[in-house]
Design a protein around this motif. Structure first.
Motif, PDB file in Angstrom:
ATOM      1  N   SER A 156       0.801  -1.377  -0.006  1.00 31.49           N
ATOM      2  CA  SER A 156       0.041   0.046  -0.055  1.00 31.49           C
ATOM      3  C   SER A 156       0.876   1.264  -0.082  1.00 31.49           C
ATOM      4  O   SER A 156       0.109   2.308  -0.257  1.00 31.49           O
ATOM      5  N   SER A 157       2.210   1.259   0.207  1.00 30.24           N
ATOM      6  CA  SER A 157       2.924   2.370   0.289  1.00 30.24           C
ATOM      7  C   SER A 157       3.387   2.735  -0.969  1.00 30.24           C
ATOM      8  O   SER A 157       4.017   4.027  -1.257  1.00 30.24           O
ATOM      9  N   LEU A 158       2.882   2.179  -2.170  1.00 26.95           N
ATOM     10  CA  LEU A 158       3.208   2.593  -3.623  1.00 26.95           C
ATOM     11  C   LEU A 158       1.967   2.999  -4.005  1.00 26.95           C
ATOM     12  O   LEU A 158       0.821   2.204  -3.692  1.00 26.95           O
ATOM     13  N   ARG A 159       1.784   4.118  -5.034  1.00 24.58           N
ATOM     14  CA  ARG A 159       0.421   4.451  -5.697  1.00 24.58           C
ATOM     15  C   ARG A 159       0.906   4.320  -7.132  1.00 24.58           C
ATOM     16  O   ARG A 159       1.840   4.900  -7.569  1.00 24.58           O
ATOM     17  N   PHE A 160       0.036   3.788  -7.784  1.00 24.00           N
ATOM     18  CA  PHE A 160       0.057   3.079  -9.331  1.00 24.00           C
ATOM     19  C   PHE A 160      -1.024   4.014 -10.117  1.00 24.00           C
ATOM     20  O   PHE A 160      -2.189   4.291  -9.383  1.00 24.00           O
ATOM     21  N   THR A 161      -0.643   4.577 -11.121  1.00 25.47           N
ATOM     22  CA  THR A 161      -1.645   5.065 -11.968  1.00 25.47           C
ATOM     23  C   THR A 161      -1.293   4.443 -13.471  1.00 25.47           C
ATOM     24  O   THR A 161      -0.306   4.387 -13.995  1.00 25.47           O
ATOM     25  N   ALA A 162      -2.343   4.046 -14.187  1.00 30.18           N
ATOM     26  CA  ALA A 162      -2.364   3.466 -15.419  1.00 30.18           C
ATOM     27  C   ALA A 162      -2.584   4.619 -16.485  1.00 30.18           C
ATOM     28  O   ALA A 162      -3.764   5.174 -16.455  1.00 30.18           O
ATOM     29  N   LEU A 163      -1.866   4.637 -17.611  1.00 29.79           N
ATOM     30  CA  LEU A 163      -2.301   5.544 -18.824  1.00 29.79           C
ATOM     31  C   LEU A 163      -2.434   4.448 -20.132  1.00 29.79           C
ATOM     32  O   LEU A 163      -1.503   3.580 -20.257  1.00 29.79           O
ATOM     33  N   ALA A 164      -3.611   4.540 -20.844  1.00 32.02           N
ATOM     34  CA  ALA A 164      -3.763   3.900 -21.808  1.00 32.02           C
ATOM     35  C   ALA A 164      -2.946   4.712 -22.942  1.00 32.02           C
ATOM     36  O   ALA A 164      -2.736   5.785 -23.082  1.00 32.02           O
ATOM     37  N   ILE A 165      -2.201   3.689 -23.759  1.00 31.92           N
ATOM     38  CA  ILE A 165      -1.429   4.142 -24.670  1.00 31.92           C
ATOM     39  C   ILE A 165      -1.750   3.427 -25.864  1.00 31.92           C
ATOM     40  O   ILE A 165      -2.035   2.124 -25.839  1.00 31.92           O
TER      41      ILE A 165
END
Length: 310
Positions: A156-165
């Motif tokens: 939980s200490s990492l934050r992820f964000t996904a970008l459609a490419i």
């Protein structure tokens, strides 16, 4: 943030088992200064204890055995791997899931279209239900105006964000001829404790304004290094397809567009690293002019076992 490069090669690895091109043959014979590479996958962690796999390559068993950080630590059966995030549904990025079948239920983070591919055209998730089972977590994909962050239980200490490419669905995908949002993603991973950020995209067909924006925010770029030039496969006599037709932006520019080196140069990231290197790419040769050019630009070439700490 800690990053382990488990595999740095493109599909088939290097040298590719059935390839006798100059680079593959030269590596086997010791005539080319180049390290062998397994197929592309990395692991990330905030504390070095709990890890997330980004893609699961067919070489996952060998890769885990080669990294003590991913070995079992306590109890008769154990793993520090908490989840797998899939960037797409390509064979060289997903079939390693089968190699994890002896472990606990696998938490798989994937977009809806990747989940569909892996339950229809290549039903790996269906097969795994007869072994360890899987839990699917739907990846939210950021739009032009929104940033949909997600967290992973146990890390939980990492934050992820996904970008459609831009990119292509696999040949076995039911929607191969019509790209859907989420067929291919890039990730921006942040450690909120110190603000460090990784931009990861092993398959990148083009770098537009949104990709450039995200790359400019990162401390480290780990991006598509598949091909050096657009006609590389044809010039090597390996295929008639161009880099673009295979869903990759080559490192060198053409008359039509800038290359990956140009895109990386536009970023202020401290570390700039190419990964997912195809067996035809001359940057595999550590004595090549292409490697010297990358060195001059401060761009590194990933290798199996590379460790990055941000």
């Amino acid at each position: 943030m800690k990053i382990l490069v488990l595999g740095s090669g493109a599909g088939g690895g290097f040298p590719q088992w059935n390839c006798n091109c100059r680079l593959c043959a030269g590596q086997r014979q010791g005539a080319v200064s180049a390290h062998a590479r397994t197929q592309s996958s990395i692991a990330v962690s905030a504390d070095g204890e709990s890890w997330v796999l980004l893609n699961a390559s067919p070489d996952i068993g060998q890769q885990i055995r080669s990294h003590a950080q991913l070995h079992p630590r306590g109890g008769l059966r154990d793993t520090p791997i908490k989840a797998v995030v899939l960037m797409d549904a390509q064979i060289d990025h997903v079939t390693g899931l089968l190699g994890l079948r002896e472990g606990p239920c696998i938490d798989v983070y994937a977009t809806p279209c990747v989940f569909e591919d892996l339950t229809t055209g290549l039903p790996l998730l269906n097969v795994l239900q007869h072994y360890c089972g899987t839990r699917w977590h739907m990846l939210p994909v950021a739009g032009e105006q929104t940033r949909a962050e997600f967290r992973i239980e146990g890390v939980s200490s990492l934050r992820f964000t996904a970008l459609a490419i831009p990119g292509m669905a696999p040949p076995y995908s039911p929607h191969r001829r019509e790209q859907l949002v989420g067929d291919n993603i890039a990730l921006l991973i942040e450690d909120p404790n110190d603000g460090t950020r990784l931009f990861y995209s092993p398959g990148l067909a083009e770098v537009g304004q949104q990709e450039l924006c995200w790359m400019s925010e990162a401390d480290c770029l780990l991006v598509d290094g598949t091909f050096w030039e657009e006609d590389e496969m044809r010039l090597a006599g390996l295929s008639g397809k161009t880099a673009t037709e295979m869903g990759h932006l080559p490192q060198t520019a053409s008359a039509a567009r800038a290359g990956m080196v140009d895109a990386m140069q536009a970023s202020s990231a401290r570390r700039k690293v190419l990964i997912h290197i195809n067996n035809s790419n001359p940057i595999l040769d550590e004595d090549s002019a292409q490697r010297r050019l990358l060195d001059a630009h401060g761009i590194e070439v990933a290798y199996d076992g590379m460790e990055i700490t941000l």
